[in-house]
Design a protein around this motif. Structure first.
Motif, PDB file in Angstrom:
ATOM      1  N   CYS A 232      33.828  37.839  30.065  1.00  0.00           N
ATOM      2  CA  CYS A 232      34.549  38.885  30.797  1.00  0.00           C
ATOM      3  C   CYS A 232      33.871  39.196  32.131  1.00  0.00           C
ATOM      4  N   LEU A 233      32.541  39.312  32.099  1.00  0.00           N
ATOM      5  CA  LEU A 233      31.805  39.603  33.323  1.00  0.00           C
ATOM      6  C   LEU A 233      32.022  38.506  34.366  1.00  0.00           C
ATOM      7  N   TYR A 234      31.852  37.255  33.963  1.00  0.00           N
ATOM      8  CA  TYR A 234      31.927  36.169  34.932  1.00  0.00           C
ATOM      9  C   TYR A 234      33.351  35.911  35.407  1.00  0.00           C
ATOM     10  N   LYS A 235      34.340  36.154  34.559  1.00  0.00           N
ATOM     11  CA  LYS A 235      35.722  36.056  35.007  1.00  0.00           C
ATOM     12  C   LYS A 235      36.002  37.113  36.075  1.00  0.00           C
ATOM     13  N   ALA A 236      35.473  38.320  35.872  1.00  0.00           N
ATOM     14  CA  ALA A 236      35.668  39.384  36.855  1.00  0.00           C
ATOM     15  C   ALA A 236      34.987  39.045  38.176  1.00  0.00           C
ATOM     16  N   ILE A 237      33.760  38.539  38.101  1.00  0.00           N
ATOM     17  CA  ILE A 237      33.040  38.175  39.329  1.00  0.00           C
ATOM     18  C   ILE A 237      33.788  37.092  40.103  1.00  0.00           C
ATOM     19  N   SER A 238      34.412  36.166  39.388  1.00  0.00           N
ATOM     20  CA  SER A 238      35.066  35.014  40.022  1.00  0.00           C
ATOM     21  C   SER A 238      36.228  35.394  40.931  1.00  0.00           C
TER      22      SER A 238
END
Length: 350
Positions: A232-238
């Motif tokens: 979830c974190l890395y999808k948001a950052i992307s």
């Protein structure tokens, strides 16, 4: 432990305690202020806030009671750890009143960006080292000691220490603890998961990051919760870049969590970070329609908290430790990011 029946959901930064939330964003449609204690409360009934739990949660309290894992209980606290006089303190140190979220985004010039990169890198290094200490039998207070020592040895101040009276240099949130766990005499047990939340104040700038670690042999259900939370974190950052609406962060996190029927904690949020610990913008991790767009050279945190059961938080009597209402597991990951021309730069990685 605070009673769930009297808890009113509040929107708070992930390290905000019991302070008053001040935001320049138009939140008045969603929140109301209690003038007696200056808490900002979400105007959602318990029936409505519990609807998500009925539809999406994977466990209930009865199932948890049959689990071998014991509920968390407060341990003993060690004495306050000193910081050498030559290390600069953030302005809130030694002030019992918790600061609010500062108005105005944290947008930096070239020098400020370099300071943010330095504080972010140190926070990442401290977190990485703290994670190596997560083993059965290790006390969370020992992790605090290690974080404290590494931070001051690097000429930095451990940002949590003294923030609104918080007594330790790091947050250690074990199992059902959503956030703000106070390190104490409790020893980690085989099968635990523990979030370690590190913030350092270096050269006048805060770097803020956290990760959830496995202690010994962890069950697959818990491992999957941690995996999805990190995703979830890395999808948001992307998706972050100049001009992108902040509400896109909540959408992508909530959509991914829903695929696995995990709860998304709404009361604790990401935030601008830099010269101050907490600033605008408020970063919501669930679907929302709040306005605001990302700015070039802006820094803020994204820090989703997912649960296997109820996403309703209960605060202990220490006024910091926040646990899930039903005792179900919770996981969190966090990075400080910089909005760059071509996307987002993660500042809190080694």
């Amino acid at each position: 432990m605070g009673g769930a029946s009297t808890l009113q959901p509040r929107i708070l930064s992930s390290f905000y305690g019991n302070g008053f939330l001040k935001s320049a964003q138009p939140l008045h449609q969603l929140f109301c202020c209690n003038p007696e204690n200056k808490h900002l409360s979400m105007q959602l009934s318990r029936t409505f806030s519990g609807l998500t739990n009925v539809l999406f949660n994977r466990r209930n309290a009865d199932e948890l009671l049959n689990n071998k894992r014991k509920r968390l209980r407060p341990g003993k606290l060690s004495p306050y750890r000193p910081v050498p006089d030559h290390i600069p303190r953030p302005p809130y140190v030694n002030k019992r009143i918790t600061p609010g979220i500062a108005s105005g985004s944290q947008v930096h010039d070239e020098k400020g960006i370099e300071c943010m990169r330095a504080s972010g890198k140190l926070a990442a290094q401290v977190l990485e080292y703290a994670g190596t200490l997560v083993k059965p039998g290790v006390k969370t207070d020992e992790i605090d000691q290690a974080v404290h020592q590494m931070t001051i040895d690097s000429g930095a101040y451990p940002s949590p220490l003294g923030y609104g009276g918080f007594p330790k240099s790091v947050c250690t949130s074990v199992n059902e603890c959503i956030c703000h766990g106070i390190p104490d005499s409790r020893a980690l047990e085989d099968g635990d998961i523990v979030n370690i939340d590190v913030t350092v104040y270096l050269n006048g700038h805060h770097g803020d990051t956290s990760a959830t670690f496995f202690c010994g042999d962890v069950e697959n259900e818990a491992r999957n919760l941690v995996k999805v939370t990190k995703e979830c974190l890395y999808k948001a950052i992307s998706i972050c870049a100049p001009g992108v609406e902040f509400n896109e962060i909540g959408k992508i996190i909530h959509d991914h969590a829903d695929k696995y029927h995990y709860g998304v904690v709404r009361q604790f949020v990401g935030h601008g970070v830099g010269r101050v610990f907490h600033a605008d913008p408020v970063i919501l991790h669930y679907r929302n329609r709040e306005k605001g767009r990302m700015e070039l050279n802006q820094t803020f945190t994204i820090e989703p908290m997912l649960t296997m059961g109820s996403a309703n938080p209960v605060t202990w009597d220490d006024n910091w430790t926040v646990v899930t209402e039903d005792g179900s597991l919770s996981a969190q990951f966090e990075h400080t990011i910089l909005i760059a021309q071509d996307g987002a730069e993660i500042l809190t990685q080694c």
